[in-house]
Scaffold this motif. Structure first.
Motif, PDB file in Angstrom:
ATOM      1  N   ASP A  46       0.868  -1.168   0.000  1.00  0.00           N
ATOM      2  CA  ASP A  46       0.000   0.000   0.000  1.00  0.00           C
ATOM      3  C   ASP A  46       0.914   1.229   0.000  1.00  0.00           C
ATOM      4  N   PRO A  47       0.754   2.153  -0.951  1.00  0.00           N
ATOM      5  CA  PRO A  47       1.630   3.332  -0.997  1.00  0.00           C
ATOM      6  C   PRO A  47       1.687   4.121   0.310  1.00  0.00           C
ATOM      7  N   ASP A  48       0.624   4.044   1.109  1.00  0.00           N
ATOM      8  CA  ASP A  48       0.638   4.740   2.395  1.00  0.00           C
ATOM      9  C   ASP A  48       1.638   4.125   3.361  1.00  0.00           C
ATOM     10  N   HIS A  49       2.013   2.869   3.120  1.00  0.00           N
ATOM     11  CA  HIS A  49       2.937   2.163   4.005  1.00  0.00           C
ATOM     12  C   HIS A  49       4.291   1.896   3.368  1.00  0.00           C
ATOM     13  N   ASP A  50       4.446   2.235   2.108  1.00  0.00           N
ATOM     14  CA  ASP A  50       5.695   1.985   1.398  1.00  0.00           C
ATOM     15  C   ASP A  50       6.622   3.186   1.587  1.00  0.00           C
ATOM     16  N   LEU A  51       7.676   2.974   2.355  1.00  0.00           N
ATOM     17  CA  LEU A  51       8.598   4.073   2.646  1.00  0.00           C
ATOM     18  C   LEU A  51       9.313   4.566   1.398  1.00  0.00           C
ATOM     19  N   TYR A  62       9.246   8.381   0.946  1.00  0.00           N
ATOM     20  CA  TYR A  62      10.556   9.035   0.996  1.00  0.00           C
ATOM     21  C   TYR A  62      11.318   8.711  -0.292  1.00  0.00           C
ATOM     22  N   PRO A  63      10.941   9.332  -1.415  1.00  0.00           N
ATOM     23  CA  PRO A  63      11.565   9.004  -2.694  1.00  0.00           C
ATOM     24  C   PRO A  63      13.072   9.283  -2.735  1.00  0.00           C
ATOM     25  N   ALA A  64      13.575  10.095  -1.835  1.00  0.00           N
ATOM     26  CA  ALA A  64      15.016  10.365  -1.798  1.00  0.00           C
ATOM     27  C   ALA A  64      15.810   9.090  -1.495  1.00  0.00           C
ATOM     28  N   PHE A  65      15.178   8.119  -0.832  1.00  0.00           N
ATOM     29  CA  PHE A  65      15.859   6.860  -0.551  1.00  0.00           C
ATOM     30  C   PHE A  65      16.262   6.164  -1.849  1.00  0.00           C
ATOM     31  N   LEU A  66      15.339   6.084  -2.800  1.00  0.00           N
ATOM     32  CA  LEU A  66      15.656   5.453  -4.081  1.00  0.00           C
ATOM     33  C   LEU A  66      16.701   6.250  -4.850  1.00  0.00           C
ATOM     34  N   LYS A  67      16.598   7.563  -4.798  1.00  0.00           N
ATOM     35  CA  LYS A  67      17.582   8.410  -5.477  1.00  0.00           C
ATOM     36  C   LYS A  67      18.972   8.205  -4.870  1.00  0.00           C
TER      37      LYS A  67
END
Length: 69
Positions: free
Chosen positions: A4-9, A13-18
């Motif tokens: 669920d996008p509400d629970h997917d960090l 926090y898209p900076a994590f993937l970046k």
């Protein structure tokens, strides 16, 4: 498996993937003439493992509870 996008960090926090984008490079990005066995090198496998550990640590640091998803 999807979260669920509400629970997917990673979504929250898209900076994590970046920050870890260098560990998410796929072998095909080197070109289509790369041989299959050459593409699946220890380098690629190591980057995959490093990303997995970083993701697990990130979720643990945010007290991620799988039972809520």
């Amino acid at each position: 498996m999807f979260l669920d996008p509400d629970h997917d960090l990673a979504v929250r926090y898209p900076a994590f993937l970046k920050l870890h984008q260098d560990k998410l490079v796929m072998p095909i990005e080197r070109g289509s003439d790369v041989k299959l066995f050459t593409a699946l090198t220890d380098e690629h496998r190591k980057a995959e493992e490093e990303f997995y550990r970083a993701r697990q640590d990130f979720y643990a640091a945010h007290h991620y509870n799988r039972s809520r998803v």
